[in-house]
Design an enzyme around this catalytic site. Structure first.
Site, PDB file in Angstrom:
ATOM      1  N   ARG A  72     -24.297   4.553   2.373  1.00  0.00           N
ATOM      2  CA  ARG A  72     -25.379   3.607   2.059  1.00  0.00           C
ATOM      3  C   ARG A  72     -25.575   2.694   3.258  1.00  0.00           C
ATOM      4  O   ARG A  72     -24.722   1.880   3.570  1.00  0.00           O
ATOM      5  CB  ARG A  72     -25.012   2.751   0.837  1.00  0.00           C
ATOM      6  CG  ARG A  72     -24.722   3.534  -0.432  1.00  0.00           C
ATOM      7  CD  ARG A  72     -24.537   2.588  -1.619  1.00  0.00           C
ATOM      8  NE  ARG A  72     -23.582   1.534  -1.368  1.00  0.00           N
ATOM      9  CZ  ARG A  72     -22.273   1.613  -1.579  1.00  0.00           C
ATOM     10  NH1 ARG A  72     -21.747   2.716  -2.072  1.00  0.00           N
ATOM     11  NH2 ARG A  72     -21.489   0.593  -1.311  1.00  0.00           N
ATOM     12  N   HIS A 115     -17.949  -0.673  -3.371  1.00  0.00           N
ATOM     13  CA  HIS A 115     -18.581  -1.467  -2.304  1.00  0.00           C
ATOM     14  C   HIS A 115     -17.524  -2.364  -1.655  1.00  0.00           C
ATOM     15  O   HIS A 115     -16.722  -2.985  -2.341  1.00  0.00           O
ATOM     16  CB  HIS A 115     -19.708  -2.314  -2.908  1.00  0.00           C
ATOM     17  CG  HIS A 115     -20.578  -2.996  -1.894  1.00  0.00           C
ATOM     18  ND1 HIS A 115     -21.140  -2.346  -0.805  1.00  0.00           N
ATOM     19  CD2 HIS A 115     -21.002  -4.289  -1.799  1.00  0.00           C
ATOM     20  CE1 HIS A 115     -21.866  -3.207  -0.110  1.00  0.00           C
ATOM     21  NE2 HIS A 115     -21.795  -4.388  -0.674  1.00  0.00           N
ATOM     22  N   CYS A 158     -41.341 -27.856  11.060  1.00  0.00           N
ATOM     23  CA  CYS A 158     -42.111 -28.231   9.868  1.00  0.00           C
ATOM     24  C   CYS A 158     -42.369 -26.985   9.024  1.00  0.00           C
ATOM     25  O   CYS A 158     -41.955 -25.891   9.377  1.00  0.00           O
ATOM     26  CB  CYS A 158     -43.445 -28.861  10.265  1.00  0.00           C
ATOM     27  SG  CYS A 158     -43.320 -30.159  11.503  1.00  0.00           S
ATOM     28  N   ARG A 183     -17.834  -8.279  -7.757  1.00  0.00           N
ATOM     29  CA  ARG A 183     -19.218  -8.630  -8.073  1.00  0.00           C
ATOM     30  C   ARG A 183     -19.622  -7.944  -9.370  1.00  0.00           C
ATOM     31  O   ARG A 183     -19.746  -8.590 -10.391  1.00  0.00           O
ATOM     32  CB  ARG A 183     -20.101  -8.212  -6.884  1.00  0.00           C
ATOM     33  CG  ARG A 183     -21.488  -8.741  -6.915  1.00  0.00           C
ATOM     34  CD  ARG A 183     -22.182  -8.638  -5.573  1.00  0.00           C
ATOM     35  NE  ARG A 183     -22.399  -7.282  -5.085  1.00  0.00           N
ATOM     36  CZ  ARG A 183     -23.103  -6.974  -3.999  1.00  0.00           C
ATOM     37  NH1 ARG A 183     -23.651  -7.939  -3.276  1.00  0.00           N
ATOM     38  NH2 ARG A 183     -23.249  -5.735  -3.611  1.00  0.00           N
ATOM     39  N   LYS A 212     -33.917  -2.582  -0.275  1.00  0.00           N
ATOM     40  CA  LYS A 212     -34.070  -3.738  -1.176  1.00  0.00           C
ATOM     41  C   LYS A 212     -34.696  -4.910  -0.421  1.00  0.00           C
ATOM     42  O   LYS A 212     -34.725  -4.904   0.823  1.00  0.00           O
ATOM     43  CB  LYS A 212     -32.701  -4.130  -1.737  1.00  0.00           C
ATOM     44  CG  LYS A 212     -31.679  -4.521  -0.677  1.00  0.00           C
ATOM     45  CD  LYS A 212     -30.257  -4.575  -1.224  1.00  0.00           C
ATOM     46  CE  LYS A 212     -29.257  -4.930  -0.131  1.00  0.00           C
ATOM     47  NZ  LYS A 212     -27.867  -4.810  -0.603  1.00  0.00           N
ATOM     48  N   TYR A 264     -41.432 -34.767  12.374  1.00  0.00           N
ATOM     49  CA  TYR A 264     -40.851 -35.548  11.275  1.00  0.00           C
ATOM     50  C   TYR A 264     -39.537 -36.192  11.666  1.00  0.00           C
ATOM     51  O   TYR A 264     -38.675 -35.568  12.293  1.00  0.00           O
ATOM     52  CB  TYR A 264     -40.586 -34.648  10.066  1.00  0.00           C
ATOM     53  CG  TYR A 264     -41.814 -34.231   9.313  1.00  0.00           C
ATOM     54  CD1 TYR A 264     -42.645 -35.172   8.698  1.00  0.00           C
ATOM     55  CD2 TYR A 264     -42.141 -32.883   9.184  1.00  0.00           C
ATOM     56  CE1 TYR A 264     -43.771 -34.769   7.989  1.00  0.00           C
ATOM     57  CE2 TYR A 264     -43.259 -32.474   8.474  1.00  0.00           C
ATOM     58  CZ  TYR A 264     -44.065 -33.434   7.878  1.00  0.00           C
ATOM     59  OH  TYR A 264     -45.173 -33.026   7.178  1.00  0.00           O
ATOM     60  N   ASP A 272     -45.217 -25.416   8.513  1.00  0.00           N
ATOM     61  CA  ASP A 272     -46.198 -24.485   9.075  1.00  0.00           C
ATOM     62  C   ASP A 272     -46.253 -24.510  10.595  1.00  0.00           C
ATOM     63  O   ASP A 272     -47.016 -23.755  11.198  1.00  0.00           O
ATOM     64  CB  ASP A 272     -47.599 -24.844   8.561  1.00  0.00           C
ATOM     65  CG  ASP A 272     -47.575 -25.180   7.099  1.00  0.00           C
ATOM     66  OD1 ASP A 272     -47.206 -24.299   6.312  1.00  0.00           O
ATOM     67  OD2 ASP A 272     -47.881 -26.343   6.748  1.00  0.00           O
TER      68      ASP A 272
HETATM   69  C1  LIG Z   1     -27.133  -4.104   0.395  1.00  0.00           C
HETATM   70  C2  LIG Z   1     -26.113  -3.092   0.056  1.00  0.00           C
HETATM   71  C3  LIG Z   1     -25.762  -2.085   0.963  1.00  0.00           C
HETATM   72  C4  LIG Z   1     -26.265  -2.041   2.388  1.00  0.00           C
HETATM   73  O1  LIG Z   1     -25.452  -2.863   3.181  1.00  0.00           O
HETATM   74  P1  LIG Z   1     -25.693  -2.933   4.761  1.00  0.00           P
HETATM   75  O2  LIG Z   1     -24.618  -3.841   5.207  1.00  0.00           O
HETATM   76  O3  LIG Z   1     -27.054  -3.508   4.938  1.00  0.00           O
HETATM   77  O4  LIG Z   1     -25.585  -1.553   5.266  1.00  0.00           O
HETATM   78  C5  LIG Z   1     -24.904  -1.103   0.543  1.00  0.00           C
HETATM   79  N1  LIG Z   1     -24.389  -1.130  -0.703  1.00  0.00           N
HETATM   80  C6  LIG Z   1     -24.681  -2.094  -1.589  1.00  0.00           C
HETATM   81  C7  LIG Z   1     -24.076  -2.077  -2.930  1.00  0.00           C
HETATM   82  C8  LIG Z   1     -25.540  -3.116  -1.237  1.00  0.00           C
HETATM   83  O5  LIG Z   1     -25.812  -4.083  -2.117  1.00  0.00           O
END
Ligand SMILES: *Cc1c(COP(=O)(O)O)cnc(C)c1O
Length: 421
Positions: free
Chosen positions: A245, A184, A336, A155, A58, A289, A338
């Site tokens: 994951r 998760h 800044c 979530r 992602k 700045y 850039d």
């Molecule tokens: C982003 C994400 C992951 C990956 O997490 P890492 O900490 O980068 O391994 C796994 N599961 C879900 C649902 C996520 O949103």
């Protein structure tokens, strides 16, 4: 000198605006080391002990480029990928990615046809999404669903008491294929987290309840992210048909340095910027700045062509250092959009004498400062630093570690490693 000479010798002809040529004109580059990516995925495959890996790509592969990353990981045997949103999945499909792609975010019921059309796996995030998936068929091919159970992340996902009913309903529904049941963790990055264990217990209670029902047989059960793989270990993937994951570790990073010590990873990204301007200033000269920094002595000041418009955090102002002229030197004054300025020391200091316009400074890389350092200066986590690198920073793909720029001098284009992808 090199840059000035090159510019001077370009013959007068129409300017070629092809991407690679304009990239050479950009003073900042993120180098993505595909050999390091390979090294990391192998380490993760070994750690996952036979569980399938789902590579999380992602946010454009955490800023590394989802397409090149996905191609390399496919070469390494990864067959499961995930992104956050359908548009990210469609982009992968349109670029020829044929492996499974799970969309992790909650779908809008009206978007389900996009999943069917592009063969994207769907997250069932609520009883309503489940109902929409059941109602919207029949598709040409079954809609592949992964039911998300909210065990404490708070979530998206089904509450514990609703999950078994919904999973059973989807298991028997025509036009639906139960590809996964998952959850998760909220705190798996913290070693010995009691709450991660609590979440795991809750998830397993749901699985146990379903286990008695032979009609429920998801292709995969998945809970572990990188943090869980490194802290809970096999406890987080000892289910039948497990999937892990993993995102951040592919890129050679973890949520914190101590977690990184638990596995041998190599950082994949390096950020470098060229010196666009040099000057020597007398004591008390204000820089940038707000005039927040004044030279405490005569100072050789290098201006780098990188700023917060490239994703280099403004919080690094007055805190960060960069590797330049063979040493680490501080960023002085405000970063800044850039540009930012580096104090090379008094005019007779080695770095001050060595550095020329066109030379490169490393903002983060394998040697300090690392991306962890930048995250600390910016009061954030490594994830945010790599994800925030803006699209205007060219990504240069190399297939071996080339961190040999002792002088930081830019080599002529012909001798640069050629991007493979
Ligand atoms: C982003 C994400 C992951 C990956 O997490 P890492 O900490 O980068 O391994 C796994 N599961 C879900 C649902 C996520 O949103």
């Amino acid at each position: 000198m090199l840059v000035a000479t090159t510019a001077f010798t370009i013959p007068p002809r129409p300017i070629d605006r092809s991407a690679s040529d304009t990239n050479d004109l950009v003073p900042v580059t993120a180098t993505v080391d595909l050999a390091a990516l390979r090294h990391n995925v192998r380490a993760l495959q070994a750690r996952a002990q036979g569980a399938d890996l789902m590579a999380i790509v992602k946010a454009d592969g955490y800023g590394h480029g989802a397409l090149p990353v996905t191609r390399v990981l496919h070469d390494e045997g990864v067959r499961y990928f995930a992104v956050a949103r359908p548009a990210e999945g469609v982009r992968l499909r349109k670029n020829g990615v044929a492996d499974r792609i799970l969309i992790l975010g909650a779908p809008f019921p009206n978007d389900l046809s996009v999943y069917a059309k592009h063969d994207l796996d769907l997250t069932i995030s609520s009883a309503d999404t489940a109902a929409a998936a059941c109602e919207h068929g029949p598709w040409v091919q079954p809609l592949r669903v992964h039911v998300k159970v909210d065990t404490g992340m708070g979530r998206i996902g089904l509450p514990l008491d609703e999950a078994p009913v919904v999973i059973r309903r989807l298991s028997g529904a025509p036009g639906i294929h139960l590809a996964g049941v998952w959850t998760h963790f909220a705190t798996a990055d913290e070693p010995e987290s009691d709450f991660a264990q609590t979440q795991l217990d809750r998830f397993e209670a749901v699985l146990d309840e379903l286990g008695a029902d032979p009609s429920v047989s998801p292709d995969h059960i998945h809970a572990a992210n990188t943090g869980a793989l490194l802290t809970l270990g096999s406890r987080a993937h000892r289910h039948s048909a497990p999937l892990v994951r993993t995102g951040i570790a592919l890129y050679g990073l973890t949520a914190s340095r101590p977690l990184g010590d638990r596995i041998d990873l190599t950082p994949v990204m390096r950020l470098r910027a060229r010196v666009t301007h040099l000057k020597t200033v007398p004591p008390d000269t204000p820089i940038s700045y707000g005039a927040t920094w004044r030279a405490p002595r005569p100072a050789r000041i290098a201006t780098l062509g990188v700023g917060y418009g490239d994703g280099y955090p403004r919080l690094c102002s007055g805190r960060a250092s960069v590797r330049i002229g063979g040493t680490e030197r501080p960023i002085v004054g405000t970063v800044c959009m850039d540009m930012c300025m580096v104090d090379l020391g008094p005019p007779d200091a080695p770095a001050a004498q060595r550095v020329e316009v066109g030379d490169e400074a490393t903002l983060f890389g394998a040697a300090p400062p690392t991306l962890y350092d930048v995250a600390d200066w910016a009061e954030t986590i490594p994830y945010e630093i790599c994800c925030s690198l803006s699209p205007r920073v060219p990504r240069r793909y190399v297939d071996a570690s080339t961190d040999t720029t002792a002088t930081g001098r830019v080599s002529p284009p012909s001798s640069r490693p050629q991007p493979r992808i």
